[in-house]
Scaffold this active site. Structure first.
Site, PDB file in Angstrom:
ATOM      1  N   LYS A 144       4.614  14.276  30.400  1.00 27.23           N
ATOM      2  CA  LYS A 144       5.020  13.914  31.755  1.00 27.23           C
ATOM      3  C   LYS A 144       4.485  15.000  32.684  1.00 27.23           C
ATOM      4  O   LYS A 144       4.529  16.175  32.301  1.00 27.23           O
ATOM      5  CB  LYS A 144       6.549  13.860  31.880  1.00 27.23           C
ATOM      6  CG  LYS A 144       7.225  12.865  30.952  1.00 27.23           C
ATOM      7  CD  LYS A 144       8.754  13.091  30.937  1.00 27.23           C
ATOM      8  CE  LYS A 144       9.416  12.229  29.888  1.00 27.23           C
ATOM      9  NZ  LYS A 144      10.872  12.458  29.758  1.00 27.23           N
ATOM     10  N   LYS A 200      12.241  21.707  32.574  1.00 28.11           N
ATOM     11  CA  LYS A 200      12.843  20.395  32.305  1.00 28.11           C
ATOM     12  C   LYS A 200      11.759  19.325  32.201  1.00 28.11           C
ATOM     13  O   LYS A 200      10.923  19.205  33.104  1.00 28.11           O
ATOM     14  CB  LYS A 200      13.839  20.019  33.394  1.00 28.11           C
ATOM     15  CG  LYS A 200      15.172  20.694  33.209  1.00 28.11           C
ATOM     16  CD  LYS A 200      16.206  20.130  34.164  1.00 28.11           C
ATOM     17  CE  LYS A 200      17.547  20.791  33.927  1.00 28.11           C
ATOM     18  NZ  LYS A 200      18.521  20.408  34.951  1.00 28.11           N
ATOM     19  N   THR A 230      21.063  19.024  26.707  1.00 29.49           N
ATOM     20  CA  THR A 230      20.480  19.984  25.764  1.00 29.49           C
ATOM     21  C   THR A 230      19.718  21.094  26.497  1.00 29.49           C
ATOM     22  O   THR A 230      19.290  22.057  25.859  1.00 29.49           O
ATOM     23  CB  THR A 230      19.556  19.270  24.751  1.00 29.49           C
ATOM     24  OG1 THR A 230      18.874  18.234  25.436  1.00 29.49           O
ATOM     25  CG2 THR A 230      20.328  18.696  23.591  1.00 29.49           C
ATOM     26  N   GLU A 266      15.852   9.313  34.717  1.00 25.32           N
ATOM     27  CA  GLU A 266      15.180  10.606  34.487  1.00 25.32           C
ATOM     28  C   GLU A 266      15.831  11.735  35.280  1.00 25.32           C
ATOM     29  O   GLU A 266      16.258  11.530  36.410  1.00 25.32           O
ATOM     30  CB  GLU A 266      13.731  10.490  34.973  1.00 25.32           C
ATOM     31  CG  GLU A 266      12.672  10.624  33.950  1.00 25.32           C
ATOM     32  CD  GLU A 266      12.578  11.945  33.179  1.00 25.32           C
ATOM     33  OE1 GLU A 266      11.941  11.892  32.109  1.00 25.32           O
ATOM     34  OE2 GLU A 266      13.094  13.003  33.612  1.00 25.32           O
ATOM     35  N   ASP A 267      15.859  12.928  34.680  1.00 20.97           N
ATOM     36  CA  ASP A 267      16.437  14.074  35.401  1.00 20.97           C
ATOM     37  C   ASP A 267      15.379  15.076  35.852  1.00 20.97           C
ATOM     38  O   ASP A 267      15.724  16.046  36.518  1.00 20.97           O
ATOM     39  CB  ASP A 267      17.455  14.819  34.529  1.00 20.97           C
ATOM     40  CG  ASP A 267      16.780  15.597  33.409  1.00 20.97           C
ATOM     41  OD1 ASP A 267      15.911  15.013  32.728  1.00 20.97           O
ATOM     42  OD2 ASP A 267      17.108  16.776  33.229  1.00 20.97           O
ATOM     43  N   ASP A 307      15.466   8.785  29.570  1.00 14.70           N
ATOM     44  CA  ASP A 307      15.079  10.123  29.149  1.00 14.70           C
ATOM     45  C   ASP A 307      16.241  10.646  28.297  1.00 14.70           C
ATOM     46  O   ASP A 307      17.338  10.079  28.331  1.00 14.70           O
ATOM     47  CB  ASP A 307      14.873  10.978  30.413  1.00 14.70           C
ATOM     48  CG  ASP A 307      14.617  12.425  30.095  1.00 14.70           C
ATOM     49  OD1 ASP A 307      13.722  12.695  29.282  1.00 14.70           O
ATOM     50  OD2 ASP A 307      15.311  13.287  30.665  1.00 14.70           O
ATOM     51  N   LEU A 308      16.005  11.693  27.527  1.00 15.06           N
ATOM     52  CA  LEU A 308      17.090  12.195  26.659  1.00 15.06           C
ATOM     53  C   LEU A 308      17.783  13.423  27.270  1.00 15.06           C
ATOM     54  O   LEU A 308      18.936  13.355  27.713  1.00 15.06           O
ATOM     55  CB  LEU A 308      16.514  12.539  25.275  1.00 15.06           C
ATOM     56  CG  LEU A 308      17.502  13.120  24.265  1.00 15.06           C
ATOM     57  CD1 LEU A 308      18.609  12.127  23.929  1.00 15.06           C
ATOM     58  CD2 LEU A 308      16.757  13.503  22.975  1.00 15.06           C
ATOM     59  N   ASP A 309      17.035  14.526  27.319  1.00 20.66           N
ATOM     60  CA  ASP A 309      17.618  15.792  27.766  1.00 20.66           C
ATOM     61  C   ASP A 309      17.914  15.742  29.261  1.00 20.66           C
ATOM     62  O   ASP A 309      17.011  15.543  30.070  1.00 20.66           O
ATOM     63  CB  ASP A 309      16.623  16.917  27.447  1.00 20.66           C
ATOM     64  CG  ASP A 309      17.108  18.270  27.917  1.00 20.66           C
ATOM     65  OD1 ASP A 309      18.320  18.417  28.145  1.00 20.66           O
ATOM     66  OD2 ASP A 309      16.275  19.173  28.045  1.00 20.66           O
ATOM     67  N   SER A 368      11.274  10.200  25.849  1.00 17.86           N
ATOM     68  CA  SER A 368      11.569  11.640  25.947  1.00 17.86           C
ATOM     69  C   SER A 368      10.377  12.482  25.530  1.00 17.86           C
ATOM     70  O   SER A 368       9.589  12.078  24.676  1.00 17.86           O
ATOM     71  CB  SER A 368      12.764  11.954  25.029  1.00 17.86           C
ATOM     72  OG  SER A 368      12.883  13.339  24.807  1.00 17.86           O
ATOM     73  N   ALA A 369      10.280  13.677  26.115  1.00 20.51           N
ATOM     74  CA  ALA A 369       9.224  14.624  25.724  1.00 20.51           C
ATOM     75  C   ALA A 369       9.583  15.356  24.440  1.00 20.51           C
ATOM     76  O   ALA A 369       8.732  15.993  23.828  1.00 20.51           O
ATOM     77  CB  ALA A 369       9.028  15.645  26.840  1.00 20.51           C
TER      78      ALA A 369
HETATM   79  P1  B16 Z   1      11.380  19.800  22.073  1.00 18.14           P
HETATM   80  P2  B16 Z   1      13.341  15.188  27.810  1.00 18.14           P
HETATM   81  C1  B16 Z   1      12.376  17.582  27.111  1.00 18.14           C
HETATM   82  O1  B16 Z   1      13.229  16.509  26.855  1.00 18.14           O
HETATM   83  C2  B16 Z   1      13.133  18.746  27.715  1.00 18.14           C
HETATM   84  O2  B16 Z   1      13.586  18.426  29.021  1.00 18.14           O
HETATM   85  C3  B16 Z   1      12.239  19.962  27.806  1.00 18.14           C
HETATM   86  O3  B16 Z   1      12.963  21.052  28.316  1.00 18.14           O
HETATM   87  C4  B16 Z   1      11.701  20.280  26.399  1.00 18.14           C
HETATM   88  O4  B16 Z   1      10.820  21.402  26.424  1.00 18.14           O
HETATM   89  C5  B16 Z   1      10.974  19.048  25.857  1.00 18.14           C
HETATM   90  O5  B16 Z   1      11.854  17.950  25.835  1.00 18.14           O
HETATM   91  C6  B16 Z   1      10.438  19.269  24.460  1.00 18.14           C
HETATM   92  O6  B16 Z   1      11.515  19.369  23.588  1.00 18.14           O
HETATM   93  O7  B16 Z   1      11.133  21.269  22.005  1.00 18.14           O
HETATM   94  O8  B16 Z   1      12.715  19.379  21.491  1.00 18.14           O
HETATM   95  O9  B16 Z   1      10.239  19.001  21.467  1.00 18.14           O
HETATM   96  O10 B16 Z   1      14.025  15.643  29.057  1.00 18.14           O
HETATM   97  O11 B16 Z   1      11.951  14.638  28.029  1.00 18.14           O
HETATM   98  O12 B16 Z   1      14.221  14.281  26.967  1.00 18.14           O
HETATM   99 MG    MG Z   2      15.053  15.245  30.828  1.00 14.63          MG
END
Ligand code: B16
Ligand code: MG
Length: 226
Positions: free
Chosen positions: A145, A45, A17, A169-170, A9-11, A114-115
């Site tokens: 997710k 998240k 972030t 994953e967090d 996962d990224l964030d 990542s989302a």
């Molecule tokens: P964006 P992950 C997710 O990243 C974040 O945890 C979540 O808070 C955010 O709304 C989502 O990405 C969408 O991000 O606005 O940059 O498209 O944890 O899946 O890496």
């Molecule tokens: Mg995350």
């Protein structure tokens, strides 16, 4: 040895972030008269941008036209990207590089799952884009997710069967997605929050090379301890 696939996962796993998402969502929420706390941010998240705004509006009991909804989403992202623009390698979370180097040395394929729709921009800022064999992010999926789509697509992209994949994953939604995909789910964060994960570490500094070595040979059903 069976080849494994490692999906990050990224964030919250590679970079923090979440603090920038918080600042950008808070500004947006406050601008329409909604209070926004760090506790509420926790619930966003791993949740997609569109679902995040829906949740915030629900908390504030506000209904918007489609046009206003889309404008607010765009404004939030512009504000968020102003923080991302200032990122550099110093924002990579502790020992992420240690884990990646181990996997590179062992010739294990790595994918991003990542989302975020901003993942490529963020990976470029922290200079990690070239470390991944595949990137599957919010631009490539239709289901957020806890649906397993993002991880199943990542596994397909690196040509590793789901049961041979390991996900870092967090978020609760992300752990549920990994479990639904029948992948080993490694939680990065609080064990009380990520209790559905196969194993939880507070962060990568807690993850030993012995544990990483074990992941190369262990199945999900056998993985019970660190
Ligand atoms: P964006 P992950 C997710 O990243 C974040 O945890 C979540 O808070 C955010 O709304 C989502 O990405 C969408 O991000 O606005 O940059 O498209 O944890 O899946 O890496
Ligand atoms: Mg995350």
């Amino acid at each position: 040895m069976i080849k494994k696939g490692f999906i990050f996962d990224l964030d919250g796993v590679i970079v923090d972030t979440a603090k920038y998402h918080f600042l950008a969502w808070k500004k947006l929420a406050n601008s329409i008269g909604i209070d926004f706390t760090e506790h509420q941010n926790e619930q966003l998240k791993g949740v997609s941008r569109i679902e995040s705004l829906k949740k915030i509006l629900k908390w504030g009991d506000i209904t918007l036209s489609e046009e206003d909804f889309n404008r607010l989403m765009a404004d939030k992202n512009t504000n968020y990207l102003s923080y991302i623009a200032k990122m550099d390698e110093s924002e990579i979370l502790p020992d992420v590089i240690k884990v990646m180097q181990f996997l590179i040395d062992k010739k294990q394929p790595m994918a991003l799952g990542s989302a975020s729709k901003n993942s490529i921009e963020i990976l470029n800022k922290v200079n990690l884009f070239n470390q991944f064999d595949a990137i599957v992010d919010g631009n490539a999926v239709t289901k957020a997710k806890p649906d397993p789509e993002v991880f199943l697509k990542a596994a397909e992209a690196i040509q590793i069967k789901p049961e041979n994949c390991i996900v870092f994953e967090d978020s609760v939604a992300g752990i549920q997605a990994a479990n639904k995909a029948n992948m080993i789910s490694i939680g990065i964060g609080e064990s009380s929050v990520l209790n559905e994960a196969d194993v939880v570490f507070r962060d990568f500094t807690e993850m030993s090379l012995d544990f990483l070595e074990k992941l190369l040979t262990t199945r999900k059903s056998q993985l019970k301890e660190k």
